[in-house]
Design a protein around this motif. Structure first.
Motif, mmCIF file in Angstrom:
data_model
loop_
_atom_site.group_PDB
_atom_site.id
_atom_site.type_symbol
_atom_site.label_atom_id
_atom_site.label_comp_id
_atom_site.label_asym_id
_atom_site.label_seq_id
_atom_site.Cartn_x
_atom_site.Cartn_y
_atom_site.Cartn_z
ATOM 1 N N LEU A 42 0.794 -1.228 0.000
ATOM 2 C CA LEU A 42 0.000 0.000 0.000
ATOM 3 C C LEU A 42 0.827 1.278 0.000
ATOM 4 O O LEU A 42 0.365 2.313 -0.485
ATOM 5 N N ALA A 43 2.037 1.230 0.565
ATOM 6 C CA ALA A 43 2.812 2.470 0.718
ATOM 7 C C ALA A 43 4.235 2.362 0.203
ATOM 8 O O ALA A 43 5.000 3.307 0.339
ATOM 9 N N GLY A 44 4.608 1.248 -0.393
ATOM 10 C CA GLY A 44 5.959 1.075 -0.914
ATOM 11 C C GLY A 44 6.153 1.801 -2.234
ATOM 12 O O GLY A 44 5.255 2.475 -2.754
ATOM 13 N N LEU A 45 7.333 1.653 -2.803
ATOM 14 C CA LEU A 45 7.669 2.342 -4.047
ATOM 15 C C LEU A 45 6.746 1.955 -5.199
ATOM 16 O O LEU A 45 6.353 2.810 -5.991
ATOM 17 N N LYS A 46 6.383 0.674 -5.301
ATOM 18 C CA LYS A 46 5.486 0.255 -6.385
ATOM 19 C C LYS A 46 4.119 0.915 -6.235
ATOM 20 O O LYS A 46 3.492 1.300 -7.221
ATOM 21 N N ALA A 47 3.646 1.037 -4.993
ATOM 22 C CA ALA A 47 2.355 1.688 -4.752
ATOM 23 C C ALA A 47 2.427 3.166 -5.123
ATOM 24 O O ALA A 47 1.498 3.707 -5.736
ATOM 25 N N LEU A 48 3.526 3.814 -4.767
ATOM 26 C CA LEU A 48 3.691 5.220 -5.145
ATOM 27 C C LEU A 48 3.761 5.376 -6.657
ATOM 28 O O LEU A 48 3.160 6.296 -7.219
ATOM 29 N N ALA A 49 4.475 4.484 -7.312
ATOM 30 C CA ALA A 49 4.586 4.541 -8.773
ATOM 31 C C ALA A 49 3.225 4.344 -9.430
ATOM 32 O O ALA A 49 2.918 4.976 -10.443
ATOM 33 N N ALA A 50 2.390 3.496 -8.847
ATOM 34 C CA ALA A 50 1.052 3.274 -9.396
ATOM 35 C C ALA A 50 0.172 4.511 -9.194
ATOM 36 O O ALA A 50 -0.657 4.829 -10.043
ATOM 37 N N THR A 55 6.622 9.796 -13.900
ATOM 38 C CA THR A 55 8.051 9.527 -14.128
ATOM 39 C C THR A 55 8.550 8.435 -13.197
ATOM 40 O O THR A 55 9.723 8.400 -12.853
ATOM 41 N N ALA A 56 7.661 7.557 -12.778
ATOM 42 C CA ALA A 56 8.018 6.531 -11.808
ATOM 43 C C ALA A 56 8.718 5.348 -12.479
ATOM 44 O O ALA A 56 8.157 4.283 -12.639
ATOM 45 N N PHE A 57 9.943 5.571 -12.884
ATOM 46 C CA PHE A 57 10.753 4.505 -13.463
ATOM 47 C C PHE A 57 12.215 4.835 -13.216
ATOM 48 O O PHE A 57 12.572 5.958 -12.909
ATOM 49 N N GLY A 58 13.062 3.829 -13.349
ATOM 50 C CA GLY A 58 14.487 4.050 -13.127
ATOM 51 C C GLY A 58 14.833 4.139 -11.656
ATOM 52 O O GLY A 58 14.206 3.502 -10.814
ATOM 53 N N ASP A 59 15.810 4.941 -11.366
ATOM 54 C CA ASP A 59 16.332 5.102 -10.007
ATOM 55 C C ASP A 59 15.265 5.726 -9.106
ATOM 56 O O ASP A 59 14.840 6.858 -9.347
ATOM 57 N N PRO A 60 14.825 4.998 -8.065
ATOM 58 C CA PRO A 60 13.789 5.535 -7.188
ATOM 59 C C PRO A 60 14.165 6.873 -6.545
ATOM 60 O O PRO A 60 13.300 7.723 -6.346
ATOM 61 N N ASP A 61 15.447 7.058 -6.225
ATOM 62 C CA ASP A 61 15.854 8.331 -5.625
ATOM 63 C C ASP A 61 15.481 9.505 -6.534
ATOM 64 O O ASP A 61 15.042 10.548 -6.068
ATOM 65 N N ARG A 62 15.640 9.309 -7.828
ATOM 66 C CA ARG A 62 15.358 10.397 -8.783
ATOM 67 C C ARG A 62 13.872 10.639 -8.964
ATOM 68 O O ARG A 62 13.401 11.758 -8.885
#
Length: 172
Positions: A42-50, A55-62
């Motif tokens: 629900l709150a991880g990087l994949k959830a944020l990207a969804a 621009t949710a691809f590549g280096d998560p920091d960016r």
């Protein structure tokens, strides 16, 4: 991880501190594991990207940094994604605070590096916990796994040394 008096607490089944698996609502109990509604789902990087796929691809920091910039610039989808993640992580932190009563909670990962995000988590915890635990962002960044591994190795070495010292015969 959970550190108690300087030692990593693993728990009976070595799951202590695995808050990413924490179920975040009764509606998720009967769902399959991957969609169960655990904190990571629900709150991880994949959830944020969804929630904010621009621009949710590549280096998560960016892309996480771009998401925060977009939210500050008025992007309501980015702001909502950040708010939802902070609220869920705040609920989990509040639950941990009430169960463990820690002196400190350290948030890690690309999302937790923003002061605004940590402040949102703190506000959620303050609404739930009578005396909120201090919450900070990790300063270890990408070195966190290394430091965690070193802590585990040091604890194991210390325990082996203690066992060997117990086995050494004492001269009469």
């Amino acid at each position: 991880g959970i550190v108690v008096e300087g030692d990593l607490h693993r728990g009976h089944r070595f799951l202590a501190g695995e808050i990413a698996l924490m179920c975040m609502g009764p509606q998720f109990v009967e769902a399959d594991f991957g969609t169960r509604g655990c904190l990571e789902t629900l709150a991880g990087l994949k959830a944020l990207a969804a929630r904010w796929p621009r621009t949710a691809f590549g280096d998560p920091d960016r892309w996480v940094a771009r998401m925060f910039e977009a939210a500050q610039g008025g992007d309501t989808a980015a702001a909502l994604a950040i708010e939802e993640a902070a609220t869920l992580i705040g609920i989990a932190a509040a639950n941990l605070s009430l169960v463990l009563d820690p002196s400190l909670i350290v948030l890690g990962g690309p999302v937790a590096q923003g002061e605004a995000f940590v402040a949102k988590v703190q506000r959620t915890v303050a609404r739930i916990v009578p005396v909120p635990t201090e919450i900070v962002a990790s300063t270890l960044d990408k070195e966190a796994p290394l430091w965690g591994s070193l802590l585990v190795a040091t604890a194991a070495a210390r325990e082996r040394l203690r066992q060997r010292l117990r086995e050494v015969p004492v001269p009469a």
